[in-house]
Design a protein around this motif. Structure first.
Motif, PDB file in Angstrom:
ATOM      1  N   LYS A 117      -7.259  -0.554  -7.176  1.00 35.48           N
ATOM      2  CA  LYS A 117      -7.232   0.865  -7.488  1.00 35.48           C
ATOM      3  C   LYS A 117      -8.257   1.208  -8.526  1.00 35.48           C
ATOM      4  O   LYS A 117      -8.516   0.463  -9.439  1.00 35.48           O
ATOM      5  CB  LYS A 117      -5.845   1.239  -8.008  1.00 35.48           C
ATOM      6  CG  LYS A 117      -4.874   1.430  -6.883  1.00 35.48           C
ATOM      7  CD  LYS A 117      -3.723   2.309  -7.306  1.00 35.48           C
ATOM      8  CE  LYS A 117      -4.146   3.715  -7.576  1.00 35.48           C
ATOM      9  NZ  LYS A 117      -4.618   4.429  -6.414  1.00 35.48           N
ATOM     10  N   ASP A 168      -2.885   4.895  -1.874  1.00 36.35           N
ATOM     11  CA  ASP A 168      -4.015   4.230  -1.223  1.00 36.35           C
ATOM     12  C   ASP A 168      -4.554   5.083  -0.085  1.00 36.35           C
ATOM     13  O   ASP A 168      -5.753   5.209   0.094  1.00 36.35           O
ATOM     14  CB  ASP A 168      -3.571   2.864  -0.688  1.00 36.35           C
ATOM     15  CG  ASP A 168      -3.155   1.950  -1.827  1.00 36.35           C
ATOM     16  OD1 ASP A 168      -4.021   1.616  -2.636  1.00 36.35           O
ATOM     17  OD2 ASP A 168      -1.957   1.620  -1.931  1.00 36.35           O
ATOM     18  N   GLU A 169      -3.658   5.643   0.721  1.00 40.16           N
ATOM     19  CA  GLU A 169      -4.090   6.503   1.831  1.00 40.16           C
ATOM     20  C   GLU A 169      -3.288   7.805   1.772  1.00 40.16           C
ATOM     21  O   GLU A 169      -2.064   7.760   1.688  1.00 40.16           O
ATOM     22  CB  GLU A 169      -3.847   5.830   3.187  1.00 40.16           C
ATOM     23  CG  GLU A 169      -4.361   4.401   3.311  1.00 40.16           C
ATOM     24  CD  GLU A 169      -5.875   4.275   3.184  1.00 40.16           C
ATOM     25  OE1 GLU A 169      -6.583   5.280   3.395  1.00 40.16           O
ATOM     26  OE2 GLU A 169      -6.339   3.175   2.862  1.00 40.16           O
ATOM     27  N   ARG A 213       0.847  -1.195   0.000  1.00 39.73           N
ATOM     28  CA  ARG A 213       0.000   0.000   0.000  1.00 39.73           C
ATOM     29  C   ARG A 213       0.876   1.236   0.000  1.00 39.73           C
ATOM     30  O   ARG A 213       1.943   1.249   0.605  1.00 39.73           O
ATOM     31  CB  ARG A 213      -0.912  -0.010   1.220  1.00 39.73           C
ATOM     32  CG  ARG A 213      -1.736  -1.273   1.253  1.00 39.73           C
ATOM     33  CD  ARG A 213      -2.617  -1.298   2.448  1.00 39.73           C
ATOM     34  NE  ARG A 213      -3.797  -0.477   2.232  1.00 39.73           N
ATOM     35  CZ  ARG A 213      -4.566  -0.027   3.194  1.00 39.73           C
ATOM     36  NH1 ARG A 213      -4.255  -0.280   4.444  1.00 39.73           N
ATOM     37  NH2 ARG A 213      -5.628   0.690   2.929  1.00 39.73           N
ATOM     38  N   ALA A 224      -5.144  -3.132   0.146  1.00 37.26           N
ATOM     39  CA  ALA A 224      -6.000  -2.099  -0.420  1.00 37.26           C
ATOM     40  C   ALA A 224      -7.002  -2.711  -1.380  1.00 37.26           C
ATOM     41  O   ALA A 224      -6.764  -3.755  -1.958  1.00 37.26           O
ATOM     42  CB  ALA A 224      -5.136  -1.108  -1.183  1.00 37.26           C
ATOM     43  N   SER A 244     -12.700   9.238   1.097  1.00 41.54           N
ATOM     44  CA  SER A 244     -12.537   8.130   2.046  1.00 41.54           C
ATOM     45  C   SER A 244     -11.071   7.750   2.229  1.00 41.54           C
ATOM     46  O   SER A 244     -10.721   7.062   3.175  1.00 41.54           O
ATOM     47  CB  SER A 244     -13.318   6.919   1.553  1.00 41.54           C
ATOM     48  OG  SER A 244     -12.824   6.538   0.283  1.00 41.54           O
ATOM     49  N   ARG A 245     -10.233   8.169   1.315  1.00 43.36           N
ATOM     50  CA  ARG A 245      -8.810   7.828   1.441  1.00 43.36           C
ATOM     51  C   ARG A 245      -7.973   8.985   1.968  1.00 43.36           C
ATOM     52  O   ARG A 245      -6.757   8.926   1.953  1.00 43.36           O
ATOM     53  CB  ARG A 245      -8.262   7.396   0.085  1.00 43.36           C
ATOM     54  CG  ARG A 245      -8.885   6.117  -0.388  1.00 43.36           C
ATOM     55  CD  ARG A 245      -8.286   5.707  -1.691  1.00 43.36           C
ATOM     56  NE  ARG A 245      -8.935   4.502  -2.158  1.00 43.36           N
ATOM     57  CZ  ARG A 245      -8.384   3.639  -2.984  1.00 43.36           C
ATOM     58  NH1 ARG A 245      -7.180   3.859  -3.429  1.00 43.36           N
ATOM     59  NH2 ARG A 245      -9.038   2.570  -3.357  1.00 43.36           N
ATOM     60  N   ARG A 246      -8.645  10.064   2.358  1.00 41.19           N
ATOM     61  CA  ARG A 246      -7.911  11.202   2.919  1.00 41.19           C
ATOM     62  C   ARG A 246      -8.006  11.152   4.440  1.00 41.19           C
ATOM     63  O   ARG A 246      -9.078  10.916   4.980  1.00 41.19           O
ATOM     64  CB  ARG A 246      -8.534  12.525   2.465  1.00 41.19           C
ATOM     65  CG  ARG A 246      -8.599  12.686   0.974  1.00 41.19           C
ATOM     66  CD  ARG A 246      -9.253  14.027   0.652  1.00 41.19           C
ATOM     67  NE  ARG A 246      -9.855  14.012  -0.667  1.00 41.19           N
ATOM     68  CZ  ARG A 246     -10.641  14.959  -1.136  1.00 41.19           C
ATOM     69  NH1 ARG A 246     -10.923  16.024  -0.391  1.00 41.19           N
ATOM     70  NH2 ARG A 246     -11.146  14.878  -2.347  1.00 41.19           N
ATOM     71  N   HIS A 247      -6.894  11.388   5.095  1.00 47.36           N
ATOM     72  CA  HIS A 247      -6.872  11.378   6.560  1.00 47.36           C
ATOM     73  C   HIS A 247      -6.185  12.653   7.028  1.00 47.36           C
ATOM     74  O   HIS A 247      -5.042  12.919   6.652  1.00 47.36           O
ATOM     75  CB  HIS A 247      -6.127  10.160   7.086  1.00 47.36           C
ATOM     76  CG  HIS A 247      -6.595   8.874   6.455  1.00 47.36           C
ATOM     77  ND1 HIS A 247      -7.697   8.190   6.895  1.00 47.36           N
ATOM     78  CD2 HIS A 247      -6.122   8.194   5.393  1.00 47.36           C
ATOM     79  CE1 HIS A 247      -7.877   7.120   6.136  1.00 47.36           C
ATOM     80  NE2 HIS A 247      -6.933   7.098   5.217  1.00 47.36           N
TER      81      HIS A 247
END
Ligand code: ADP
Ligand code: MG
Length: 407
Positions: free
Chosen positions: A398, A267-268, A132, A395, A298-301
């Motif tokens: 993609k 991925d993140e 990932r 993951a 959803s993949r943003r932190h």
């Protein structure tokens, strides 16, 4: 339901009070082995303070291979660095002090989350070739991107994962200096490589850090460097993703070509902000740009670094302004720079420091194991040493939303 190994009744009763109904108590490790054999869906084993450390480590070492979905939680009267080191080596997921029943409850909760992540259908398809890719990004310089990236690598590597840190801040990259590495080769050497790039070609360009991860650093003198083209960045990242469990990418504070290519493979995405208005404004604009690029929310932190700086802006305000939850807050500490100056990220040199704990919880988030809470400054009392099984969660395939022309 957790199985608890306790060799006195008072302990056992205490443990039961924090654990859920259905928890069973056994008195010896042999009984535990028999109980586990009959419980294929078990997710946690709690080894009470009376269990011999060496025997506990041997058990954890064995379960790591034979039952990777089972978390071993060790309880000790006192948790010191030798206990932590032993636990880390053997692959235990948590070490909790005897009196810390809140910590035990949380450790059991996390064990359940690990179990779900490890056993999730479709996650471990044999044909999934990829590790990932985690990109650490912020539109501002000096907010802690490199610090977060380097410390995250330490936390992931401590979980026996194969990790590579890639410095895509090609102009002012300071991964090498932050980790006090003397690289023989850099990413500039990859630029001249032809399109049939594979890991055998890339491996000699990597430099190891003593915390157990690899790095592909940027050149110290970018001036003479042939510009690196987007497709080359993509190829390098794709090759690394096949060879490592986690590729962590440090970026420049701009939507430059390397960053955009990295987003394609990401991925993140860890979006780093601090509590100041200019940074917040730029992060807000960056979010809008990510929307335009179609990078999934959803993949943003959101990572709030220096979360306890008293500058008039509150973490709540950050969340409402950005319309995003803070995935992890990291406190400010002068120890961060001191550790860096000594060549070791703080997560390696002071694993129990609040910053290191926060980084470990960020590693949980990255691995898909949600934290029980994301309080602004992490004060959870459970020990920070947690080993996760290799490739705990893969993951999803993609979607290629950002696939750009020319690749
Ligand atoms: N949580 C923190 N507490 C104290 N200092 C920090 C923290 N995070 C980063 N720093 C310091 O801030 C400076 C900039 O951090 P760095 O990671 O290089 O930022 P960036 O990569 O975003 O430019 C460094 O000196 C680093 O040691
Ligand atoms: Mg940097």
């Amino acid at each position: 339901m957790p199985i608890i190994v306790g060799n006195n009744t008072a302990d056992a009763e205490l443990f039961l009070s924090v654990s859920s109904a259905g928890t069973s108590v056994v008195h010896t490790l042999d009984e535990l082995r028999r109980a586990l054999a009959e419980a294929p869906e078990e997710h946690a084993v709690v080894l009470g303070p009376g269990v011999d450390l060496e025997a506990a480590a041997a058990l954890a070492d064995n379960l790591r291979v034979t039952r990777p979905a089972v978390s071993v939680i060790l309880m000790r009267r006192r948790v010191d660095s030798s206990v932590l080191a032993e636990a880390l080596k053997s692959g235990m997921r948590d070490v909790v002090e005897e009196r810390d029943l809140t910590g035990l409850g949380e450790a059991i909760k996390r064990a359940h989350q690990v179990y779900r992540a490890v056993t999730a259908p479709g996650d471990r398809a044999d044909d999934a070739p990829n590790g990932r890719l985690v990109t650490v990004f912020s539109p501002k310089g000096g907010v802690g991107k490199t610090t977060v990236a380097a410390n995250l690598c330490v936390a992931l590597a401590a979980r026996h994962l194969r990790v590579c840190l890639v410095d895509l801040d090609l102009g002012f990259g300071d991964v090498a200096i932050t980790l006090q590495l003397v690289p023989a080769r850099t990413i500039a050497d990859a630029v001249t490589l032809e399109s049939d790039l594979d890991f055998a070609v890339l491996e000699p360009l990597l430099t190891s850090h003593r915390s157990g991860f690899s790095t592909l650093v940027a050149p110290a003198q970018p001036d003479g460097m042939e510009p690196i083209r987007g497709p080359q960045v993509s190829r390098i990242l794709a090759v690394l993703k096949r060879s490592f469990d986690y590729v962590v990418v440090d970026t420049s504070p701009a939507f430059d070509e390397p960053a955009l290519q990295a987003f394609d493979e990401t991925d993140e995405l860890l979006l780093v902000t601090t509590l100041d208005v200019p940074t917040l404004k730029n992060v807000k604009i960056a979010c809008e740009t990510l929307d335009l690029l179609g990078f999934p929310k959803s993949r943003r932190h959101l990572v709030l670094n220096r979360a306890d700086d008293k500058v008039g802006l509150s973490p709540d305000k950050v969340e409402t302004t950005l319309d995003m939850r803070i995935a992890q807050a990291i406190p400010t500490s002068t120890e961060v720079a001191k550790a860096t100056n000594a060549g070791d990220p703080i997560t390696a040199s002071h694993p129990r420091h609040p910053v290191s704990r926060a980084v470990n919880r960020l590693a949980d988030t990255v691995m898909g194991v949600r934290s029980a809470s994301a309080t602004p400054v992490d004060v959870h009392s459970a020990a920070e040493v947690r080993s996760r099984p290799t490739g705990a969660r893969r993951a999803a395939p993609k979607r290629g939303l950002l696939r750009r022309a020319g690749k």
